[in-house]
Motif scaffolding. Sequence first.
Motif, mmCIF file in Angstrom:
data_model
loop_
_atom_site.group_PDB
_atom_site.id
_atom_site.type_symbol
_atom_site.label_atom_id
_atom_site.label_comp_id
_atom_site.label_asym_id
_atom_site.label_seq_id
_atom_site.Cartn_x
_atom_site.Cartn_y
_atom_site.Cartn_z
ATOM 1 N N ALA A 164 0.860 -1.181 0.000
ATOM 2 C CA ALA A 164 0.000 0.000 0.000
ATOM 3 C C ALA A 164 0.894 1.228 0.000
ATOM 4 O O ALA A 164 1.955 1.233 0.622
ATOM 5 N N GLY A 165 0.478 2.243 -0.711
ATOM 6 C CA GLY A 165 1.239 3.487 -0.793
ATOM 7 C C GLY A 165 0.934 4.166 -2.107
ATOM 8 O O GLY A 165 -0.073 3.869 -2.757
ATOM 9 N N PHE A 166 1.827 5.065 -2.518
ATOM 10 C CA PHE A 166 1.600 5.835 -3.730
ATOM 11 C C PHE A 166 2.868 5.931 -4.561
ATOM 12 O O PHE A 166 3.986 5.913 -4.030
ATOM 13 N N GLU A 167 2.656 6.071 -5.843
ATOM 14 C CA GLU A 167 3.747 6.424 -6.736
ATOM 15 C C GLU A 167 4.161 7.852 -6.376
ATOM 16 O O GLU A 167 3.339 8.670 -5.972
ATOM 17 N N VAL A 168 5.453 8.149 -6.498
ATOM 18 C CA VAL A 168 5.964 9.489 -6.224
ATOM 19 C C VAL A 168 6.793 9.963 -7.409
ATOM 20 O O VAL A 168 7.423 9.157 -8.099
ATOM 21 N N SER A 169 6.757 11.264 -7.663
ATOM 22 C CA SER A 169 7.586 11.838 -8.719
ATOM 23 C C SER A 169 7.939 13.262 -8.331
ATOM 24 O O SER A 169 7.246 13.886 -7.522
ATOM 25 N N TRP A 170 9.031 13.763 -8.903
ATOM 26 C CA TRP A 170 9.459 15.130 -8.625
ATOM 27 C C TRP A 170 10.277 15.650 -9.789
ATOM 28 O O TRP A 170 10.821 14.886 -10.573
ATOM 29 N N GLN A 171 10.332 16.961 -9.880
ATOM 30 C CA GLN A 171 11.081 17.629 -10.934
ATOM 31 C C GLN A 171 12.245 18.393 -10.296
ATOM 32 O O GLN A 171 12.158 18.821 -9.159
ATOM 33 N N GLY A 172 13.299 18.584 -11.054
ATOM 34 C CA GLY A 172 14.393 19.436 -10.593
ATOM 35 C C GLY A 172 15.414 18.725 -9.742
ATOM 36 O O GLY A 172 15.355 17.517 -9.518
ATOM 37 N N ASP A 173 16.350 19.528 -9.248
ATOM 38 C CA ASP A 173 17.495 18.999 -8.513
ATOM 39 C C ASP A 173 17.349 19.087 -7.007
ATOM 40 O O ASP A 173 18.243 18.673 -6.280
ATOM 41 N N GLY A 174 16.261 19.635 -6.490
ATOM 42 C CA GLY A 174 16.122 19.852 -5.062
ATOM 43 C C GLY A 174 15.952 18.582 -4.251
ATOM 44 O O GLY A 174 16.180 18.583 -3.051
ATOM 45 N N ILE A 175 15.559 17.482 -4.879
ATOM 46 C CA ILE A 175 15.302 16.236 -4.156
ATOM 47 C C ILE A 175 16.151 15.139 -4.770
ATOM 48 O O ILE A 175 16.131 14.927 -5.972
ATOM 49 N N GLN A 176 16.909 14.451 -3.917
ATOM 50 C CA GLN A 176 17.738 13.348 -4.398
ATOM 51 C C GLN A 176 16.979 12.038 -4.240
ATOM 52 O O GLN A 176 16.252 11.837 -3.272
ATOM 53 N N MET A 177 17.202 11.139 -5.194
ATOM 54 C CA MET A 177 16.546 9.836 -5.149
ATOM 55 C C MET A 177 17.208 8.968 -4.069
ATOM 56 O O MET A 177 18.416 8.779 -4.085
ATOM 57 N N PRO A 178 16.405 8.461 -3.134
ATOM 58 C CA PRO A 178 16.945 7.549 -2.116
ATOM 59 C C PRO A 178 17.349 6.217 -2.742
ATOM 60 O O PRO A 178 17.023 5.920 -3.895
ATOM 61 N N GLU A 179 18.024 5.409 -1.975
ATOM 62 C CA GLU A 179 18.376 4.053 -2.386
ATOM 63 C C GLU A 179 17.153 3.152 -2.209
ATOM 64 O O GLU A 179 16.324 3.407 -1.328
ATOM 65 N N PRO A 180 17.044 2.098 -3.011
ATOM 66 C CA PRO A 180 15.953 1.139 -2.796
ATOM 67 C C PRO A 180 15.978 0.602 -1.366
ATOM 68 O O PRO A 180 17.051 0.355 -0.810
ATOM 69 N N ASN A 181 14.832 0.470 -0.771
ATOM 70 C CA ASN A 181 14.621 -0.040 0.572
ATOM 71 C C ASN A 181 14.942 0.978 1.667
ATOM 72 O O ASN A 181 14.852 0.664 2.843
ATOM 73 N N ASP A 182 15.334 2.211 1.318
ATOM 74 C CA ASP A 182 15.496 3.249 2.338
ATOM 75 C C ASP A 182 14.145 3.539 2.964
ATOM 76 O O ASP A 182 13.112 3.517 2.292
ATOM 77 N N TRP A 183 14.147 3.830 4.265
ATOM 78 C CA TRP A 183 12.937 4.249 4.958
ATOM 79 C C TRP A 183 12.867 5.765 4.832
ATOM 80 O O TRP A 183 13.795 6.463 5.211
ATOM 81 N N VAL A 184 11.762 6.265 4.270
ATOM 82 C CA VAL A 184 11.673 7.695 3.991
ATOM 83 C C VAL A 184 10.374 8.293 4.528
ATOM 84 O O VAL A 184 9.396 7.586 4.761
ATOM 85 N N GLU A 185 10.412 9.596 4.697
ATOM 86 C CA GLU A 185 9.208 10.375 4.925
ATOM 87 C C GLU A 185 8.971 11.152 3.644
ATOM 88 O O GLU A 185 9.883 11.795 3.123
ATOM 89 N N VAL A 186 7.757 11.083 3.116
ATOM 90 C CA VAL A 186 7.410 11.811 1.900
ATOM 91 C C VAL A 186 6.259 12.762 2.202
ATOM 92 O O VAL A 186 5.345 12.426 2.951
ATOM 93 N N ILE A 187 6.366 13.956 1.637
ATOM 94 C CA ILE A 187 5.280 14.927 1.672
ATOM 95 C C ILE A 187 5.079 15.357 0.230
ATOM 96 O O ILE A 187 6.041 15.749 -0.448
ATOM 97 N N GLY A 188 3.843 15.252 -0.252
ATOM 98 C CA GLY A 188 3.587 15.622 -1.641
ATOM 99 C C GLY A 188 2.121 15.906 -1.891
ATOM 100 O O GLY A 188 1.260 15.618 -1.062
#
Length: 161
Positions: A104-128
Amino acid sequence: MKKMLLVVMMLGLVMLAGCGSVPASEAEAPKAAAVATQIPVDLEIKEKMFIAQTNDVYLNTDEYLGKTIQYEGIFDSFYYPPTDTTYCRVMRYGPGCCGNDGSAGFEVSWQGDGIQMPEPNDWVEVIGVLEEYEEEGFTYLRLDVLSLKVLAVRGAETVTQ
């Protein structure tokens, strides 16, 4: 019909995907992080009701489009050759058709250089911000990411509610 298609597509994503508890002090971390980033949040998806809250977003999409959503989960990405696209998502494992084989969860996407892509399996907090898009004749949901942070403390990777 549109909502039914979204539900069917969510179930399809669940099939593509393949417990613990958090001390009270760590359970407050998402709210503190949102305050620290100064991003107003319309919906904070909590661990204990993770599946119910994400399902509510998929079932009542019109009520959530354009709203800012915050949650924690596992960062994952996969390449889809037919569209030559890498898709990213933040999710948690949950019950599926054969035990704990869903997500369960959501697809995420972003534009630009302000956000770096985490490594697979990293535990993250997302706000979008929740948005819809069409691809190959189907409508999908995703979060347009405002903040994506790797966290040191993991929550429950497998949720049942």
